[in-house]
Every structure is written in C-alpha cells, then in structure tokens.
Design an enzyme around this catalytic site. Structure first.
Site, PDB file in Angstrom:
ATOM      1  N   ASP A  25       0.882  -1.170   0.000  1.00 18.20           N
ATOM      2  CA  ASP A  25       0.000   0.000   0.000  1.00 18.20           C
ATOM      3  C   ASP A  25       0.916   1.215   0.000  1.00 18.20           C
ATOM      4  OD1 ASP A  25      -1.647   2.143   0.566  1.00 18.20           O
ATOM      5  OD2 ASP A  25      -2.339   1.390   2.512  1.00 18.20           O
ATOM      6  N   LYS A  87       2.973  11.120  -3.624  1.00 16.91           N
ATOM      7  CA  LYS A  87       1.864  10.501  -4.360  1.00 16.91           C
ATOM      8  C   LYS A  87       0.952  11.539  -5.026  1.00 16.91           C
ATOM      9  CE  LYS A  87      -1.638   6.903  -3.581  1.00 16.91           C
ATOM     10  NZ  LYS A  87      -2.141   5.986  -2.538  1.00 16.91           N
ATOM     11  N   GLU A 186      -7.203   0.553  -4.683  1.00 16.68           N
ATOM     12  CA  GLU A 186      -7.230   0.509  -3.214  1.00 16.68           C
ATOM     13  C   GLU A 186      -8.577   0.033  -2.653  1.00 16.68           C
ATOM     14  OE1 GLU A 186      -5.880   4.440  -2.194  1.00 16.68           O
ATOM     15  OE2 GLU A 186      -3.869   4.015  -2.951  1.00 16.68           O
ATOM     16  N   ASP A 208     -12.611   5.787   2.664  1.00 17.13           N
ATOM     17  CA  ASP A 208     -11.177   5.812   2.976  1.00 17.13           C
ATOM     18  C   ASP A 208     -10.753   7.231   3.376  1.00 17.13           C
ATOM     19  OD1 ASP A 208      -8.404   5.814   3.045  1.00 17.13           O
ATOM     20  OD2 ASP A 208      -8.149   4.756   1.133  1.00 17.13           O
TER      21      ASP A 208
HETATM   22  P1  ADP Z   1      -2.810   7.813   4.025  1.00 20.05           P
HETATM   23  O1  ADP Z   1      -3.782   6.861   3.417  1.00 20.05           O
HETATM   24  O2  ADP Z   1      -3.028   9.231   3.574  1.00 20.05           O
HETATM   25  O3  ADP Z   1      -1.400   7.373   3.835  1.00 20.05           O
HETATM   26  P2  ADP Z   1      -3.390   6.833   6.712  1.00 20.05           P
HETATM   27  O4  ADP Z   1      -4.499   5.954   6.311  1.00 20.05           O
HETATM   28  O5  ADP Z   1      -2.149   6.201   7.203  1.00 20.05           O
HETATM   29  O6  ADP Z   1      -3.066   7.903   5.608  1.00 20.05           O
HETATM   30  O7  ADP Z   1      -3.964   7.805   7.863  1.00 20.05           O
HETATM   31  C1  ADP Z   1      -3.187   8.708   8.542  1.00 20.05           C
HETATM   32  C2  ADP Z   1      -4.094   9.521   9.455  1.00 20.05           C
HETATM   33  O8  ADP Z   1      -4.699   8.655  10.439  1.00 20.05           O
HETATM   34  C3  ADP Z   1      -3.376  10.599  10.250  1.00 20.05           C
HETATM   35  O9  ADP Z   1      -4.083  11.806  10.132  1.00 20.05           O
HETATM   36  C4  ADP Z   1      -3.397  10.072  11.675  1.00 20.05           C
HETATM   37  O10 ADP Z   1      -3.431  11.124  12.630  1.00 20.05           O
HETATM   38  C5  ADP Z   1      -4.694   9.304  11.703  1.00 20.05           C
HETATM   39  N1  ADP Z   1      -4.703   8.323  12.797  1.00 20.05           N
HETATM   40  C6  ADP Z   1      -3.852   7.303  12.986  1.00 20.05           C
HETATM   41  N2  ADP Z   1      -4.142   6.653  14.135  1.00 20.05           N
HETATM   42  C7  ADP Z   1      -5.206   7.287  14.699  1.00 20.05           C
HETATM   43  C8  ADP Z   1      -5.974   7.106  15.893  1.00 20.05           C
HETATM   44  N3  ADP Z   1      -5.691   6.150  16.766  1.00 20.05           N
HETATM   45  N4  ADP Z   1      -6.994   7.943  16.115  1.00 20.05           N
HETATM   46  C9  ADP Z   1      -7.286   8.929  15.235  1.00 20.05           C
HETATM   47  N5  ADP Z   1      -6.599   9.155  14.116  1.00 20.05           N
HETATM   48  C10 ADP Z   1      -5.570   8.352  13.839  1.00 20.05           C
HETATM   49 MG    MG Z   2      -4.370   5.097   2.518  1.00 20.45          MG
END
Ligand code: ADP
Ligand code: MG
Length: 626
Positions: A25, A87, A186, A208
């Site tokens: 991913d 990205k 995705e 998502d």
């Molecule tokens: P992307 O798909 O853009 O790479 P992610 O799916 O990894 O991003 O999501 C990242 C986001 O998730 C960040 O804003 C982070 O603060 C939030 N996040 C991660 N863990 C938690 C949590 N336990 N509670 C709330 N938000 C969270």
């Molecule tokens: Mg993602």
C-alpha cells in the site's frame, strides 16, 4: 503483458514450492507491506516492530537518503530536502500541479520541464524517484523478514488514478527493482481483505479517510468482478485538517494567535494536536503539554466531546462526496450492502458514528484500517504468484474512463467502454475518408463525452503506407489493449498490406480525481446536448464527404458526361449544401445531403455506364458472363 513461462522438460518447479509475494500500500502519508504466511495475511514489521513506514524521504548531501520515521523527524529542520506526499505529484505534469506546488515548501527546477522535479541537496528528484526510495525501503524490510528474494508484488493505487499515474507508479517499482504483477485499486484491495469477493454478489461503499485525502468508492461485486460504479472524494481532506483545527483551538486556549508565524512552534502545536486526537480514540480525555516560544510550559485538558465539536466540520465534509457517489452510481443508500472503513482517520470514533448514521448500514471495521489495503494486496499477490489453489477466484478490475479515437468531425468513437473488465482487447475497423489517402492519423482519447474537445488527449500517432484507394475502401483495424494493470497500448493495421503501427500510451501527466469526477458528471449532465452535437457533426462530415466525392467526379469526367445546365445545377446544389453545413441544424443538413444525392443520380448512372463501357472495351460480352 507478461509472457507465459514454460519450463524445460524435466525441469518443472516443485508444485508446493512457496514463492515470495507481497502486497504494498503505497500511501500519501504512510506505506505498508504485507504477505500471506500459513494462509494468513499479515503486515511485515520493521526492526523496531512498527508496521507503518511514513511516506517521507529526506535527501542528504552525503550518504543515502533517510526514509520513513528518521526523515519525518527532520521535516521541520530540513523542509526543502524532506519530501512528503509524493503521491500527489506522481504521474502529473508540471502545469497540472501548479496550485499544488504553491502550497508546497519545495523549490522546483525548470518551470518548462514536463515532469516536475524538486531541487534537493542531492540533485533534482521527481515523484517517481521519491516513491522508488519508499518502495526500496519496503522491499528491504520484506527481504529481511521473509529471508529471500521477492518474486512478485501487487501495488495498490487509488481507483481514480489514470493511465499516467498508474504508469508512473509502475516506473517507481521498476526503479526499486520490484516485479509488479499487478496494480490493484485501493478500494478493491480493502474489499478483498474482508473476503467480500467470496460472496456471490453485493454493493459496497469503501470509505477511505487518510491523513490528507478522502476517497469514497462504490463497488459492485458480480461473479468475481468488482466494478467501480462511482468514485468521489476530496484530495485535500483528512486527518491533517482535524490536526489543524485542534491546533487552532490550542493556540486559542493559550492566547498565542499573534505568534502563529513562528513555524517551529506551529509545527510543535500540530504534533501535539495530532497526538491528542489519536489518544482520544482510546481515552475520554487527555492532557496537552506545550512549551511556549518564551520557554513557559502550558498544560490543558481536552476531552473527547470537545474534540468532536472541533473536528465536526471535517467529518461532515466527507458526507458530501458520499452523497455524490451514490447519486453518480444511481443508487439509494438502502441498496448498499455494507461500508468498508479504510484509513487511519476512521479510528476517530465520531467518524464511525457519523458514517454509520449516514448510511444506516453495517460498517466493516474488524480489520485494522491502516492495514486493510496492504492485506488485500497481499492476498491478491499470493493468488497471482500461484500459492493458492485454483478455486480462489482471480479478481478483476475495470477501467475508470472510456477509451477511444478521434473520427471525422472532431468526434470521439469509443472503443473500450468505461467499466470494461481488464485485461481487455477491443478492435474496430475504420476507413479512409479521401480518395488516394495513404496515411491515417490516430488520436487516442479518454473520457465519456462525444466531442474531442471535452475528452482528454492521451496520444497521437500516424499509420503510413496505406495503398491509394477510393475513399471508403481502405480498411484500417485499430486495436486497443488494456493490460491487467490498466495500461493501454494501441495498434493500427491496414488490412490489404498488413502495415502496422503500434504505441504504448504513456502520457507524462494525469488527471486529478476531481477532473475525472467532473468528466463523468459532465457526460451525464450533457448527455442530450452531446447526442445533438454528435448528430450535427456526423451530418457535417457526411455533407463534406458527398461534396468532395461529387467534386472529384466532376473533375474527372463531368464535362464528358454532363451538359452545362446539368453541371451548374449540380454546382448550385453543392453550394447550397456547403452553406447549410456551416450554419444549419442536423436535420436540415441531412435533407440537403439527400437532395444533392438525388440531383447527382443521373451523373452517377452515366459514370457507371461509362466505366462499364471502358472495362468492356475490346472484350466480348460473353467473356464476362461466366
Ligand atoms: P494515508 O492513506 O493518507 O497514507 P493513513 O491511512 O495512514 O493515511 O492515515 C493517517 C491519518 O490517520 C493521520 O491523520 C493520523 O493522525 C490518523 N490516525 C492514525 N491513528 C489514529 C488514531 N488512533 N486515532 C485517530 N486518528 C488516527
Ligand atoms: Mg491510505
């Protein structure tokens, strides 16, 4: 497409040899890598036991670039050389990301360059190279924990990624030395992780919400094929926006608004805001500690319900694309069978509550929302590499926008319709427009609308060496092939001589998700207008064709076969049609074309007689009767 491999006789691979395949991913904020071990999909961890790799790369004057957490740490200290969110730029042209560039702190090299490059102390870097660094780090992690070379990978991309963005992602993988078996959407990967592909049928919404992007897709599963019914989203909406709102609240609490120009302090506040937000998923309230620029320390309490109030606008904003995707798919909420929750921000409890309330349907939340996409990709990789039995269905994807070519009248003839399952090959025959035409220009387009100007140009190429023939007699077969990764190649072949030209469509830039959405929406909004436009354009082409044909016939033997009156009445008819073709409506032109055809019948009949006479000259009628 990959060739099938055949073993030397007696050298067949052992049937139970397990081959190493992984799913990746490649996220905007974080990336992950997963594999299937003993039938179970699991995420691979780094040496410190962490699953996420922040999608951040810091280039240095000396030594290898830092990737992931070490790079993230230097983001504030070394912003110009520390590249995040690559990205958002991948597969995009310099001109396409103008507004994006204005929000980024980086220096870009030459404005006129096709592919944007960020200037770093280690030289200019494109998004492809930055992504390749992230993929290399993941590859090393996998090889260390699996103890061997990887045979193949599946990499996920957003459903709205176009040809250029997919191609660029594959290029990054190639740079990292990975064998990409397939790019997978995705949302489709997330659905696979929940085993939804094992059901017979169903419609699912994939919600998502990541760090900086929000995507919602409506998928329909039908006989092992996931069809993307609609995608919508907001490319600038996510957990980062929640962090910003919470940071503003913090600054308000300590009366520090006037100091917000202190970027270091601001960054620290954002970090504190994010930590508080993530903690409030587990606990009811948390204490935020902050060191003010003057050295004083501040402490404040933030509880969950206060935070819910602060971040409500972000969550509410995600419901707009949800509504839009349903409308685009032509579905009511009741027709959705379930909602798959993806992305770190769906951990926020109020996100779950509001999405559940909106759809009033079951939420799929059992799989870690950070990992779900990578796990689904790993399952696909395991099937593609051949580690699973044949009863595991191979998942298919569909193409997001129709593909076609330009025909006379600046119209688009669709060759592969939107949502065709890939891989797919379709061909169509086209003919020459003019007498003696020896070349044909092929203009490849993507989009749902009827007119070239409303679709996106992907590529142009020319087919030469068509033998000169009467208009309409040349036969050129144009074939479109989209491989399993959604990448297109186009070939054109003249049937009598077999001359052929082929290109892989590899545009150097892409569309934004909002542009794709806009194109899909326009095709619905303008459907009637487009049909009218198409009819008008077709009649104009027909008028031009008839005029051209009569003109060339007149040049050839008009004066032998017609008298002056006949010629001038024919010319009047042609003039009349020419004028109408410029200004008239489709119906009027159609009638004038048919009138002119009527008028030219005598001429056509005499030409026929004359040509029969010339063919027969010197021959006996009996020779032809057999
Ligand atoms: P992307 O798909 O853009 O790479 P992610 O799916 O990894 O991003 O999501 C990242 C986001 O998730 C960040 O804003 C982070 O603060 C939030 N996040 C991660 N863990 C938690 C949590 N336990 N509670 C709330 N938000 C969270
Ligand atoms: Mg993602």
């Amino acid at each position: 497409m990959a060739l099938l491999q055949i073993n030397e006789p007696g050298e067949s691979t052992a049937p139970h040899e397990h081959r190493l395949a992984v799913g990746i991913d490649l996220g905007t904020t974080n990336s992950l890598i997963a594999t299937v071990r003993s039938g179970e999909a699991t995420v691979l961890l780094d040496e410190q036991g962490r699953s996420l790799l922040p999608s951040v790369v810091r280039f240095r004057a000396e030594g290898d670039p830092q990737i992931g957490y070490p790079a993230l740490k230097e983001m504030v200290a070394d912003p110009m050389n520390t590249i995040a969110s690559a990205k958002r730029m991948i597969g995009r042209k310099t001109a396409d990301i103008k507004s994006l560039r204005d929000q980024m702190p980086y220096n870009f090299d030459d404005e006129s360059a096709n592919v944007p490059r960020i200037v770093t102390v280690d030289g200019p870097r494109s998004a492809i190279e930055v992504s390749a660094e992230i993929l290399t780090a993941l590859k090393k992690r996998a090889e260390a924990s699996l103890g061997g070379d990887l045979h193949g990978v599946v990499i996920t991309v957003p459903a709205y990624f176009d040809d250029a963005q997919r191609q660029a992602t594959k290029d990054a993988a190639r740079l990292a030395g990975l064998n990409v078996m397939r790019l997978l959407n995705e949302p489709t990967a997330a659905a696979v992780a929940y085993g939804l592909d094992h059901g017979s049928e169903g419609i699912y919404a994939i919600y998502d919400l990541g760090g900086g992007t929000f995507d919602v897709s409506i998928l329909r599963l039908n006989k092992g094929v996931f069809e993307v019914l609609a995608t919508a989203g907001d490319s600038a909406l996510g957990g980062d926006d929640m962090d910003r709102l919470i940071a503003e609240w913090i600054l308000d609490e300590v009366d520090m608004e006037e100091l917000t120009s202190d970027s270091h302090f601001l960054r620290q506040t954002l970090v504190a805001a994010r930590a508080a937000k993530e903690q409030l998923t587990e606990v009811e309230s948390t204490t935020i500690k902050l060191k003010l620029p003057d050295g004083a320390e501040e402490e404040m309490l933030l509880d969950r319900s206060t935070m819910n109030g602060i971040i409500a606008p972000v969550i509410d904003k995600t419901l707009l694309p949800c509504r839009r995707s349903l409308r685009d798919a032509g579905l009511d909420k009741e027709e959705i069978d379930g909602i798959v929750m993806v992305g770190g921000s769906t951990r926020v409890l109020d996100v779950l509550a509001k999405v559940e309330k909106f759809f009033s349907k079951k939420l799929y939340t059992g799989v870690d929302p950070d990992q779900v996409v990578a796990l689904g990709a790993a399952i696909q990789a395991d099937i593609l590499i051949g580690n699973r039995s044949a009863e595991d269905m191979l998942l298919l994807d569909v193409i997001p926008l129709s593909l076609g070519i330009e025909i006379m009248g600046s119209m688009v003839e669709k060759i592969i319709p939107r949502n065709a399952t890939i891989p797919v090959t379709r061909a169509q025959e086209f003919t020459t427009y003019k007498d003696g035409q020896t070349a044909m220009s092929i203009h490849v387009l993507q989009g749902e609308r009827e007119l070239v100007s409303d679709c996106r140009s992907l590529a142009r190429f020319e087919l030469h060496g068509i033998p000169p023939m009467v208009a309409g007699n040349g036969r050129v077969k144009v074939s479109f092939q989209v491989d399993a990764d959604g990448l297109l190649s186009v070939s054109a072949r003249e049937s009598t001589t077999g001359v052929e030209t082929q290109i892989d469509v590899k545009p150097s830039y892409g569309l934004t998700d909002t542009e794709i959405e806009q194109m899909l929406r326009d095709s619905i909004t303008y459907a009637n207008a487009d049909i009218d436009a198409r009819q008008l354009a077709e009649q104009k082409v027909e008028a031009d064709r008839v005029i051209l044909a009569i003109e060339s016939a007149l040049d050839e033997d008009g004066h032998q076969l017609l008298d002056d009156d006949e010629i001038s009445s024919l010319r009047d008819g042609m003039e009349n049609l020419k004028t109408l073709a410029e200004t008239g409506a489709a119906e009027t032109i159609k009638k004038a074309v048919s009138d002119l055809n009527q008028l030219s019948r005598v001429f056509a009949a005499r030409r026929m007689d004359a040509s029969i006479r010339s063919v027969m000259a010197g021959h006996n009628i009996n020779e032809f009767s057999e």
